[in-house]
Design a protein around this motif. Structure first.
Motif, PDB file in Angstrom:
ATOM      1  N   ARG A 140       0.775  -1.226  -0.118  1.00  0.00           N
ATOM      2  CA  ARG A 140      -0.017  -0.094  -0.195  1.00  0.00           C
ATOM      3  C   ARG A 140       0.818   1.218  -0.075  1.00  0.00           C
ATOM      4  O   ARG A 140       2.025   1.207   0.198  1.00  0.00           O
ATOM      5  CB  ARG A 140      -0.878   0.170   1.250  1.00  0.00           C
ATOM      6  N   LEU A 198      -2.369  10.520  -5.236  1.00  0.00           N
ATOM      7  CA  LEU A 198      -1.634   9.351  -4.476  1.00  0.00           C
ATOM      8  C   LEU A 198      -0.723   8.925  -5.534  1.00  0.00           C
ATOM      9  O   LEU A 198       0.535   8.383  -5.012  1.00  0.00           O
ATOM     10  CB  LEU A 198      -2.436   8.351  -3.796  1.00  0.00           C
ATOM     11  N   ASP A 202       1.143   3.724   2.006  1.00  0.00           N
ATOM     12  CA  ASP A 202       1.616   3.960   3.490  1.00  0.00           C
ATOM     13  C   ASP A 202       2.630   3.074   3.707  1.00  0.00           C
ATOM     14  O   ASP A 202       3.286   3.356   4.990  1.00  0.00           O
ATOM     15  CB  ASP A 202       0.202   4.040   4.320  1.00  0.00           C
ATOM     16  N   GLN A 203       2.945   1.995   3.201  1.00  0.00           N
ATOM     17  CA  GLN A 203       3.997   1.051   3.429  1.00  0.00           C
ATOM     18  C   GLN A 203       5.240   1.326   2.693  1.00  0.00           C
ATOM     19  O   GLN A 203       6.498   0.722   2.820  1.00  0.00           O
ATOM     20  CB  GLN A 203       3.478  -0.445   2.976  1.00  0.00           C
ATOM     21  N   ARG A 218      -0.958  16.514   9.411  1.00  0.00           N
ATOM     22  CA  ARG A 218       0.418  16.367   8.848  1.00  0.00           C
ATOM     23  C   ARG A 218       0.982  17.933   9.037  1.00  0.00           C
ATOM     24  O   ARG A 218       2.209  17.892   9.080  1.00  0.00           O
ATOM     25  CB  ARG A 218       0.369  15.722   7.481  1.00  0.00           C
ATOM     26  N   TRP A 273      -8.884  10.683   6.022  1.00  0.00           N
ATOM     27  CA  TRP A 273      -7.941  11.081   4.911  1.00  0.00           C
ATOM     28  C   TRP A 273      -7.617  12.430   5.247  1.00  0.00           C
ATOM     29  O   TRP A 273      -6.721  13.002   5.228  1.00  0.00           O
ATOM     30  CB  TRP A 273      -8.080  10.759   3.585  1.00  0.00           C
ATOM     31  N   GLN A 286      -5.973  13.252   8.688  1.00  0.00           N
ATOM     32  CA  GLN A 286      -4.833  12.854   8.799  1.00  0.00           C
ATOM     33  C   GLN A 286      -3.726  13.786   7.841  1.00  0.00           C
ATOM     34  O   GLN A 286      -2.703  14.322   8.095  1.00  0.00           O
ATOM     35  CB  GLN A 286      -4.347  11.505   8.226  1.00  0.00           C
ATOM     36  N   ARG A 287      -4.283  14.491   6.815  1.00  0.00           N
ATOM     37  CA  ARG A 287      -3.662  15.302   5.859  1.00  0.00           C
ATOM     38  C   ARG A 287      -3.490  16.833   6.582  1.00  0.00           C
ATOM     39  O   ARG A 287      -2.278  17.156   6.634  1.00  0.00           O
ATOM     40  CB  ARG A 287      -4.262  15.598   4.482  1.00  0.00           C
ATOM     41  N   THR A 324       7.313   3.924   2.463  1.00  0.00           N
ATOM     42  CA  THR A 324       8.519   4.560   3.279  1.00  0.00           C
ATOM     43  C   THR A 324       9.301   3.426   3.812  1.00  0.00           C
ATOM     44  O   THR A 324      10.832   3.337   3.494  1.00  0.00           O
ATOM     45  CB  THR A 324       8.012   5.664   4.036  1.00  0.00           C
ATOM     46  N   GLU A 371       8.100   9.825  -4.490  1.00  0.00           N
ATOM     47  CA  GLU A 371       8.909   9.301  -3.052  1.00  0.00           C
ATOM     48  C   GLU A 371       9.704   8.210  -3.693  1.00  0.00           C
ATOM     49  O   GLU A 371      11.226   8.301  -3.372  1.00  0.00           O
ATOM     50  CB  GLU A 371       8.120   8.802  -2.174  1.00  0.00           C
TER      51      GLU A 371
END
Length: 338
Positions: A4, A29, A6-7, A155, A148, A151-152, A9, A36
């Protein structure tokens, strides 16, 4: 290995293989995952970056040539391949060869829309996936959007109330790019950590005169003159063209599903519900489908693809010119050039 977003990094810290796949239909996304990976590759001294779009007739020999040639400055390469369709037999063979034995001086980043399960389960794709890091991106649905957005906002240091989150979700109607833009604008307008519904409404009130939702409504009403005015205003106000493209691409997909459902004798209201179209918009879609033909959809999809390339700097035409042509096609002007 399939992961996913979020995994990603943590996965990049585990010495990943030399091939990455990022797939999905959520532009924000998708872009963030690719950025990244690019940042990671740069940290590993893959400093030369090459980008290709791969349509059906793509010459896969180009990929082989770049893997076998040395950089002029001896730099390691990141090769990006934007897949516009499934690769042919030569492409499958080339990708499998890369996955089985990746070159030491090059990384490959495959970027694709949603990959259907029928493709994920094929022998050739499983062979690639077993040697790569595959970031599979799923859309954020209506029920997931508040979390979502929260969380944004957290952040960037905000503590939004539930009412503030709901107001922002209602405003963007599922468009993550628009939501992110509103959050960034809020950072400029609001210095307080606590964000309530009034702060959101003030930000919305300071927005551009028109939004992409006004543009889509004008197109569905087949009011080409008004659609042109809205798009020209958005361009003059330096609106982000990728958000306009997101909206037009989404309408293309929704309408294609609606026309297919009607042709199969299915209830189009079920499709509208599945696509999370607000109920107050259903009459507009029904009226539009009563007048429009699905014959223009391939050309509309083609213009959206060209606009995507132009936004990424891979197409010589202006993104706004291509978005104008796509908007006119959606609004029922059939004389737009191919």
């Amino acid at each position: 290995m399939r992961i996913r977003p979020d995994q990603l990094t943590q996965s990049l810290k585990k010495n990943p293989p030399g091939i990455f796949v990022v797939s999905g239909d959520e532009p924000l996304l998708l872009q963030e995952a690719c950025d990244e990976i690019r940042k990671y590759c740069k940290s590993q001294e893959f400093l030369e970056r090459l980008a290709f779009h791969a349509p059906k007739n793509f010459d896969w020999g180009q990929l082989d040539e770049h893997t076998q040639s040395f950089s002029l400055f001896g730099e390691k390469k990141l090769i990006e391949l934007h897949l516009e369709s499934l690769p042919n037999d030569a492409g499958k063979k080339s990708l499998q060869a890369w996955a089985n034995q990746p070159p030491e001086d090059a990384c490959l980043l495959l970027i694709s829309g949603k990959i259907e399960s029928s493709t994920l389960n094929t022998k050739w794709f499983k062979a690639i996936e077993s040697h790569c890091l595959h970031v599979q991106i799923w859309p954020i649905n209506h029920d997931q959007l508040p979390q979502w957005v929260t969380q944004r906002m957290q952040r960037v240091g905000f503590h939004p109330t539930a009412a503030a989150v709901k107001a922002l979700c209602d405003h963007v109607e599922g468009n993550l790019l628009a939501a992110q833009q509103e959050i960034e604008k809020l950072r400029l307008l609001n210095t307080q950590e606590q964000v309530d519904v009034d702060d959101i409404l003030k930000g919305i009130a300071s927005s551009n005169k028109y939004t992409v939702f006004n543009l889509v409504d004008a197109c569905l009403e087949r009011d080409a003159k008004h659609a042109v005015k809205i798009l020209q205003t958005l361009q003059a106000e330096s609106f982000e063209p990728s958000i306009v493209l997101w909206s037009l691409s989404r309408e293309t997909r929704v309408l294609a599903k609606l026309f297919r459902a009607r042709q199969a004798g299915r209830n189009i209201e079920q499709v509208l519900q599945q696509e999370r179209v607000f109920k107050n918009k259903w009459p507009l879609y029904k009226k539009y489908m009563g007048k429009a033909s699905p014959a223009y959809l391939p050309k509309l999809h083609h213009h959206c693809q060209l606009a995507d390339k132009a936004i990424k700097g891979l197409e010589s035409q202006s993104p706004w010119s291509l978005l104008m042509e796509a908007s006119l096609l959606l609004a029922g002007v059939a004389s737009v050039k191919a």
